[in-house]
Scaffold this active site. Structure first.
Site, short mmCIF file in Angstrom:
data_model
loop_
_atom_site.label_atom_id
_atom_site.label_comp_id
_atom_site.label_asym_id
_atom_site.label_seq_id
_atom_site.Cartn_x
_atom_site.Cartn_y
_atom_site.Cartn_z
N LEU A 263 -31.00 47.26 -5.66
CA LEU A 263 -30.42 47.91 -7.37
C LEU A 263 -30.68 47.60 -8.19
O LEU A 263 -30.72 45.58 -8.39
CB LEU A 263 -28.16 46.99 -7.01
CG LEU A 263 -28.19 48.54 -6.35
CD1 LEU A 263 -26.95 48.11 -5.74
CD2 LEU A 263 -27.95 50.06 -6.22
N ASP A 264 -30.45 47.64 -9.50
CA ASP A 264 -31.69 47.85 -11.10
C ASP A 264 -30.29 46.98 -10.84
O ASP A 264 -29.28 46.80 -11.41
CB ASP A 264 -31.83 48.60 -12.02
CG ASP A 264 -31.33 49.78 -12.18
OD1 ASP A 264 -29.43 48.85 -12.68
OD2 ASP A 264 -31.19 50.90 -11.95
N LYS A 265 -30.60 45.71 -12.42
CA LYS A 265 -29.41 45.21 -13.29
C LYS A 265 -28.44 45.89 -13.16
O LYS A 265 -27.13 44.80 -13.81
CB LYS A 265 -30.36 43.97 -14.43
CG LYS A 265 -29.53 43.44 -14.74
CD LYS A 265 -30.43 42.47 -16.04
CE LYS A 265 -29.11 41.62 -16.53
NZ LYS A 265 -30.47 40.48 -17.56
N SER B 283 -26.80 48.75 -12.54
CA SER B 283 -26.70 49.27 -11.39
C SER B 283 -25.62 48.45 -10.57
O SER B 283 -25.44 46.95 -10.46
CB SER B 283 -27.33 50.21 -10.36
OG SER B 283 -27.76 51.04 -11.13
#
Length: 229
Positions: free
Chosen positions: A98-100, A102
């Site tokens: 998951l990106d930072k 999210s």
């Protein structure tokens, strides 16, 4: 077994991170510094940072509710990462990312084979997200997004959007392109203001508090295993 696969299989780190550690001279096979592509044979003792890798370990699968700001990696060069955030005694690594910015469900494991199976894009494993944008999606955008969006020099696979309420909607993907949902929305002129993953294949986030982890139940593991057969 190749050295990077060996380290992944026994829960030290992912294959990519294993390659980095090998290249930096942190891995030995016996008394010899390992190199990329080396094979590990029966009877070999492998060391990472002078610590022996144990070939006997309990297989672990964890669910983690990732807060915003945590980077989905165990690599030491990026902080704050999952190792910083988790208070867990065994070495585990994330299945996917998951990106930072999210939040939500991340699965972690020390089982390299399981991780590889779940991350293979051809297996079409579902991931469900709750997304909020800066304005409500129009009907035309919903239909277009469900059919596929041209991003990152490819066309996204068809997806499903449902439970729309104001600026918030649910979306189910079977892909994991880099910042995929954010890029899909940006293509149509929308900005994602929050993104929360609530399901990975058959595992649901449920009421797991933000920043907390739990071990999967036997029933959850069995269901996950059966889905991969």
């Amino acid at each position: 077994m190749r050295i990077n696969r060996y380290l992944s299989h026994y829960g030290v780190c992912s294959r990519r991170e294993a390659d980095r550690r090998i290249e930096s001279g942190r891995v030995r096979i016996g008394d010899r510094i390992a190199t990329l592509g080396d094979e590990v044979s029966d009877g070999d003792v492998v060391y990472v940072d002078d610590e022996p890798v144990s070939a006997s370990r309990k297989e672990v699968i964890l669910a983690y509710n990732k807060p915003k700001g945590i980077i989905c990696t165990t690599a030491e060069k990026e902080h704050p990462n999952l190792t910083d955030a988790l208070d867990y005694p065994d070495r585990v690594f994330p299945i996917g990312r998951l990106d930072k910015d999210s939040t939500g469900l991340i699965l972690l494991t020390n089982d390299g084979k399981l991780a590889d199976e779940l991350m293979r894009g051809r297996n079409d494993h579902e991931k469900e997200y709750v997304v909020t944008t800066d304005k409500p999606l129009s009907e035309e955008v919903v239909k277009a997004m469900e059919q596929g969006v041209p991003i990152l020099d490819t066309m996204t696979k068809s997806c499903r959007i449902f439970d729309r309420e104001g600026k918030t909607f649910h979306i189910i993907l079977t892909q994991g392109l880099n910042r995929q949902i954010r890029r899909m929305c940006e293509y149509f002129g929308y900005k994602v203001t929050s993104l929360d993953r609530i399901r990975f294949v058959s595992i649901e986030l449920g009421d797991l508090p933000e920043g907390k982890i739990r071990e999967l139940t036997d029933d959850e593991i069995n269901e996950l295993t059966n889905m991969m057969k």
